[in-house]
Design a protein around this motif. Sequence first.
Motif, PDB file in Angstrom:
ATOM      1  N   HIS A  92      65.427  27.864  45.403  1.00 55.79           N
ATOM      2  CA  HIS A  92      64.051  27.821  45.903  1.00 55.79           C
ATOM      3  C   HIS A  92      63.578  29.156  46.479  1.00 55.79           C
ATOM      4  O   HIS A  92      62.414  29.271  46.870  1.00 55.79           O
ATOM      5  N   ALA A  93      64.441  30.155  46.543  1.00 54.23           N
ATOM      6  CA  ALA A  93      64.084  31.387  47.243  1.00 54.23           C
ATOM      7  C   ALA A  93      62.910  32.116  46.595  1.00 54.23           C
ATOM      8  O   ALA A  93      62.040  32.664  47.289  1.00 54.23           O
ATOM      9  N   ILE A  94      62.856  32.146  45.275  1.00 52.92           N
ATOM     10  CA  ILE A  94      61.760  32.847  44.590  1.00 52.92           C
ATOM     11  C   ILE A  94      60.430  32.171  44.901  1.00 52.92           C
ATOM     12  O   ILE A  94      59.429  32.833  45.239  1.00 52.92           O
ATOM     13  N   GLY A  95      60.393  30.853  44.814  1.00 54.45           N
ATOM     14  CA  GLY A  95      59.173  30.132  45.148  1.00 54.45           C
ATOM     15  C   GLY A  95      58.788  30.283  46.610  1.00 54.45           C
ATOM     16  O   GLY A  95      57.605  30.331  46.946  1.00 54.45           O
ATOM     17  N   ALA A  96      59.801  30.371  47.481  1.00 55.29           N
ATOM     18  CA  ALA A  96      59.527  30.522  48.917  1.00 55.29           C
ATOM     19  C   ALA A  96      58.850  31.859  49.202  1.00 55.29           C
ATOM     20  O   ALA A  96      57.813  31.920  49.879  1.00 55.29           O
ATOM     21  N   HIS A  97      59.427  32.944  48.701  1.00 52.31           N
ATOM     22  CA  HIS A  97      58.785  34.246  48.890  1.00 52.31           C
ATOM     23  C   HIS A  97      57.423  34.286  48.199  1.00 52.31           C
ATOM     24  O   HIS A  97      56.478  34.907  48.704  1.00 52.31           O
ATOM     25  N   GLY A  98      57.317  33.618  47.063  1.00 51.46           N
ATOM     26  CA  GLY A  98      56.036  33.586  46.362  1.00 51.46           C
ATOM     27  C   GLY A  98      54.951  32.899  47.170  1.00 51.46           C
ATOM     28  O   GLY A  98      53.795  33.336  47.174  1.00 51.46           O
ATOM     29  N   ALA A  99      55.311  31.823  47.871  1.00 55.89           N
ATOM     30  CA  ALA A  99      54.322  31.111  48.683  1.00 55.89           C
ATOM     31  C   ALA A  99      53.786  31.998  49.796  1.00 55.89           C
ATOM     32  O   ALA A  99      52.576  32.043  50.054  1.00 55.89           O
ATOM     33  N   PHE A 100      54.689  32.722  50.458  1.00 55.83           N
ATOM     34  CA  PHE A 100      54.228  33.636  51.514  1.00 55.83           C
ATOM     35  C   PHE A 100      53.446  34.805  50.916  1.00 55.83           C
ATOM     36  O   PHE A 100      52.407  35.203  51.458  1.00 55.83           O
ATOM     37  N   ALA A 101      53.923  35.373  49.816  1.00 53.38           N
ATOM     38  CA  ALA A 101      53.239  36.509  49.197  1.00 53.38           C
ATOM     39  C   ALA A 101      51.827  36.138  48.785  1.00 53.38           C
ATOM     40  O   ALA A 101      50.862  36.879  49.049  1.00 53.38           O
ATOM     41  N   ALA A 102      51.677  34.979  48.135  1.00 47.83           N
ATOM     42  CA  ALA A 102      50.354  34.570  47.663  1.00 47.83           C
ATOM     43  C   ALA A 102      49.408  34.275  48.810  1.00 47.83           C
ATOM     44  O   ALA A 102      48.258  34.736  48.823  1.00 47.83           O
ATOM     45  N   THR A 103      49.873  33.507  49.791  1.00 45.40           N
ATOM     46  CA  THR A 103      48.983  33.097  50.878  1.00 45.40           C
ATOM     47  C   THR A 103      48.552  34.283  51.733  1.00 45.40           C
ATOM     48  O   THR A 103      47.378  34.405  52.109  1.00 45.40           O
ATOM     49  N   LEU A 104      49.480  35.174  52.013  1.00 44.39           N
ATOM     50  CA  LEU A 104      49.127  36.371  52.784  1.00 44.39           C
ATOM     51  C   LEU A 104      48.189  37.285  51.997  1.00 44.39           C
ATOM     52  O   LEU A 104      47.224  37.830  52.546  1.00 44.39           O
TER      53      LEU A 104
END
Length: 315
Positions: A257-269
Amino acid sequence: MPKTEPSARPRFDPCVTMPSLQRLRTAVKAGDWPATESFIASLPDEDDRAFAASLAAGIKGAEKFLERVVGERPGEPLPRALLAERYIHIGWDIRSDARAQYVSGDQFRQFHAWLRRAEHLLIELCAEHPAYALAWRARLISARGLELGQSETRRRYDRLVEHHPHHFNGQQQLLQKLCPKWGGGWELAHGFARECAAEAPPGSLVGVLVAEAHLEHWLDLESGADERYLRDPAVRDELVAAAAASVWHPDFHHGFHAIGAHGAFAATLSLGGHYAEAAPHFRELGNNASESPWNYLGDKEAAFIKHRTTALAKG
């Protein structure tokens, strides 16, 4: 994951970004049950097993293989859990991810028929193995699709976390149900995400729920209001704190899940214009991406490249 300045096109296939998963895909496509079972049994935690089950369920035609295995091994939980997951995946493909008003009556009938097939397997499985995480997680998805209501969905979630506290993917499923599009409300959704993050151990994936709740809220707002919402310094600060306690914590487990986790923060920020805070997530990702959250933003590849380029240039 690489910690270098990315430049190439993003890679979305999880078997490319996480090559060990190719063993599972190959085993399912070949109808090799011992290899399939061995791979899932070797995974270190329930969140990785949930990710693997979802990957297997997305393989076209896998239901024929899994139906055979269920027939050969009727008392074993894993074949039934994977088959139910596959049935849910087939149903959701028919329904599509469109809002309800854009889904036809025939689509809904077929969707519900596949979910009921999954439910038949899962009810029996949960009765026999009440602590089986894969089954309860799948029942959260089917409860949402069958519109069984907040109380029944919460009951299923409570049974899951009774045996598996801080089950990230189970929490993701309940968070969806708590959003307005599935009959919930924003106070419920944000409250649940914050409660889960506050109670989770340091380095847990669970902090990502905070980002996912904000992203879902952003999606529900009209143009203009959505931008103002994510630009709010209070939202930025909450995202930064959640990232610090999860993906940036020294105890963070770099699982599937790490890629999706960083992606969620990257996209929202990035959507909020907080490029300095988004840039480290993009550097951590390199050229690796996941379907979610980028598929929320139209052309997933174009969206990833646009936000990555801007964040790295400005942040």
